[in-house]
Design a protein around this motif. Structure first.
Motif, short mmCIF file in Angstrom:
data_model
loop_
_atom_site.label_atom_id
_atom_site.label_comp_id
_atom_site.label_asym_id
_atom_site.label_seq_id
_atom_site.Cartn_x
_atom_site.Cartn_y
_atom_site.Cartn_z
N HIS A 181 17.73 -16.15 -3.51
CA HIS A 181 17.19 -17.13 -4.45
C HIS A 181 18.02 -17.13 -5.74
O HIS A 181 18.28 -18.19 -6.32
CB HIS A 181 15.73 -16.82 -4.77
N HIS A 182 18.40 -15.94 -6.19
CA HIS A 182 19.26 -15.81 -7.37
C HIS A 182 20.56 -16.59 -7.16
O HIS A 182 20.99 -17.35 -8.03
CB HIS A 182 19.54 -14.32 -7.60
N ASP A 183 21.18 -16.41 -6.00
CA ASP A 183 22.42 -17.11 -5.70
C ASP A 183 22.22 -18.63 -5.66
O ASP A 183 23.05 -19.39 -6.15
CB ASP A 183 22.98 -16.65 -4.35
N ILE A 184 21.11 -19.04 -5.07
CA ILE A 184 20.81 -20.48 -4.99
C ILE A 184 20.67 -21.06 -6.40
O ILE A 184 21.15 -22.17 -6.67
CB ILE A 184 19.52 -20.71 -4.17
N GLY A 185 20.02 -20.32 -7.29
CA GLY A 185 19.89 -20.78 -8.66
C GLY A 185 21.23 -20.99 -9.32
O GLY A 185 21.46 -22.02 -10.00
N LEU A 186 22.16 -20.06 -9.13
CA LEU A 186 23.49 -20.20 -9.71
C LEU A 186 24.24 -21.38 -9.09
O LEU A 186 24.96 -22.11 -9.78
CB LEU A 186 24.30 -18.91 -9.52
N GLU A 187 24.07 -21.56 -7.78
CA GLU A 187 24.74 -22.66 -7.10
C GLU A 187 24.22 -24.03 -7.55
O GLU A 187 24.92 -25.03 -7.41
CB GLU A 187 24.55 -22.52 -5.58
N HIS A 188 23.01 -24.06 -8.08
CA HIS A 188 22.40 -25.32 -8.52
C HIS A 188 22.34 -25.40 -10.05
O HIS A 188 21.37 -25.88 -10.64
CB HIS A 188 21.01 -25.49 -7.90
N ASP A 189 23.41 -24.93 -10.68
CA ASP A 189 23.68 -25.21 -12.11
C ASP A 189 22.77 -24.49 -13.09
O ASP A 189 22.55 -24.99 -14.21
CB ASP A 189 23.62 -26.73 -12.38
N ALA A 190 22.27 -23.32 -12.73
CA ALA A 190 21.42 -22.57 -13.66
C ALA A 190 22.11 -22.34 -15.00
O ALA A 190 21.48 -22.44 -16.06
CB ALA A 190 21.03 -21.23 -13.04
N GLU A 191 23.41 -22.05 -14.96
CA GLU A 191 24.13 -21.71 -16.18
C GLU A 191 24.37 -22.90 -17.09
O GLU A 191 24.83 -22.74 -18.23
CB GLU A 191 25.46 -21.04 -15.82
N LEU A 192 24.02 -24.11 -16.61
CA LEU A 192 24.13 -25.30 -17.46
C LEU A 192 22.85 -25.58 -18.23
O LEU A 192 22.77 -26.56 -18.99
CB LEU A 192 24.48 -26.52 -16.59
N ALA A 193 21.83 -24.75 -18.06
CA ALA A 193 20.57 -24.94 -18.77
C ALA A 193 20.79 -24.77 -20.28
O ALA A 193 21.65 -24.00 -20.71
CB ALA A 193 19.53 -23.93 -18.29
N PRO A 194 20.02 -25.47 -21.10
CA PRO A 194 20.14 -25.30 -22.55
C PRO A 194 19.90 -23.85 -22.96
O PRO A 194 18.94 -23.24 -22.52
CB PRO A 194 19.02 -26.21 -23.10
N ALA A 195 20.82 -23.32 -23.77
CA ALA A 195 20.70 -21.94 -24.26
C ALA A 195 20.44 -20.98 -23.10
O ALA A 195 19.53 -20.15 -23.16
CB ALA A 195 19.60 -21.84 -25.31
N TYR A 196 21.26 -21.08 -22.06
CA TYR A 196 21.05 -20.30 -20.83
C TYR A 196 20.90 -18.80 -21.11
O TYR A 196 19.95 -18.17 -20.62
CB TYR A 196 22.21 -20.53 -19.86
N ALA A 197 21.81 -18.24 -21.89
CA ALA A 197 21.78 -16.79 -22.12
C ALA A 197 20.50 -16.37 -22.83
O ALA A 197 19.89 -15.35 -22.49
CB ALA A 197 23.00 -16.37 -22.93
N VAL A 198 20.09 -17.16 -23.81
CA VAL A 198 18.86 -16.84 -24.55
C VAL A 198 17.65 -16.99 -23.64
O VAL A 198 16.75 -16.12 -23.62
CB VAL A 198 18.72 -17.75 -25.79
N LEU A 199 17.61 -18.09 -22.90
CA LEU A 199 16.49 -18.34 -21.99
C LEU A 199 16.35 -17.21 -20.97
O LEU A 199 15.25 -16.70 -20.73
CB LEU A 199 16.70 -19.67 -21.28
N LYS A 200 17.47 -16.80 -20.40
CA LYS A 200 17.45 -15.74 -19.40
C LYS A 200 16.97 -14.42 -20.01
O LYS A 200 16.15 -13.71 -19.42
CB LYS A 200 18.85 -15.57 -18.80
N THR A 201 17.45 -14.11 -21.21
CA THR A 201 17.06 -12.86 -21.87
C THR A 201 15.56 -12.83 -22.15
O THR A 201 14.88 -11.82 -21.93
CB THR A 201 17.84 -12.70 -23.18
N VAL A 202 15.02 -13.95 -22.65
CA VAL A 202 13.59 -14.01 -22.98
C VAL A 202 12.74 -13.88 -21.72
O VAL A 202 11.74 -13.13 -21.70
CB VAL A 202 13.27 -15.33 -23.71
#
Length: 217
Positions: A181-202
């Motif tokens: 599921h983690h891989d699928i998320g990356l394949e479907h543009d997870a890293e293009l989310a607004p403030a991805y790093a901050v969102l992931k950390t929170v």
């Protein structure tokens, strides 16, 4: 590969350490019976098993609520079938832990009503950011769950692994599916989310709190 993608790949390689991975096919359903290893209520570390089953049940319940929230927002979009497929696997995970709760007489966490609301809110809230937001949530949550499953594998391996082999098999299988599921998320543009790093950390900070509380209460 972009720098975030390379970082994610290194993280994923670390997550996959934790024991053999004999069951990794996406969507494969395997029935596991707790009898051949002699794992009974009398010969196990009850405190450790209770804690593992309780928190995993809560985690899979929360994951189901997250995907329910995402489907409520994105179910009719092009990414809906992708989310539904992952949700179907989470339903299987929850069903298995429901069975283990009964078999090993483990009480659920008292925080279930809270995870019900918070899981749905997290899923729906990130889905309102669009496909990338929903997938960023998936990456953050599934990475946290995989880390947690690896910690459980190490705990059981330090006990008597032959006694816990079926439970280990379940945890490894579910760990592998969470990583998919983690891989699928990356394949479907997870890293293009607004403030991805901050969102992931929170989100991952919230996951750590949820794990800590669900193990103990």
């Amino acid at each position: 590969m972009s720098y975030p993608g390379a970082t994610a790949a290194r993280s994923l390689r670390r997550l996959r350490v934790g024991g053999p991975r004999p069951l990794s096919a996406y969507g494969r359903k395997i029935s596991v019976r707790f009898c051949s290893s002699g794992m009974t209520l009398d010969n196990i570390n009850r405190a450790a098993v209770d804690r593992i089953i309780r928190v995993d049940h809560a985690g899979e319940y929360g994951a189901n609520r997250i995907y329910a929230g995402q489907m409520a927002v994105l179910g009719r979009t092009s990414v809906g079938p992708v989310i539904q497929k992952m949700w179907d696997q989470e339903k299987d995970h929850l069903k298995k832990f429901n069975e283990l709760m009964v078999a090993f007489r483990v009480r659920p966490t008292v925080l279930m009503p809270f995870w019900n609301v918070m899981g749905f809110a997290l899923g729906a809230g990130t889905a309102l950011l669009g496909k990338a937001g929903a997938m960023a949530c998936t990456v953050a949550v599934e990475e946290s769950i995989a880390h947690h499953y690896n910690n459980q594998i190490r705990t059981l391996m330090e006990e008597e692994p032959e006694k816990y082999q079926e439970l280990l098999q379940v945890i490894r299988k579910f760990r592998d599916e969470e990583l998919e599921h983690h891989d699928i998320g990356l394949e479907h543009d997870a890293e293009l989310a607004p403030a991805y790093a901050v969102l992931k950390t929170v989100i991952q900070a919230g996951c750590r709190v949820a794990i800590y509380l669900s193990e103990r209460f």
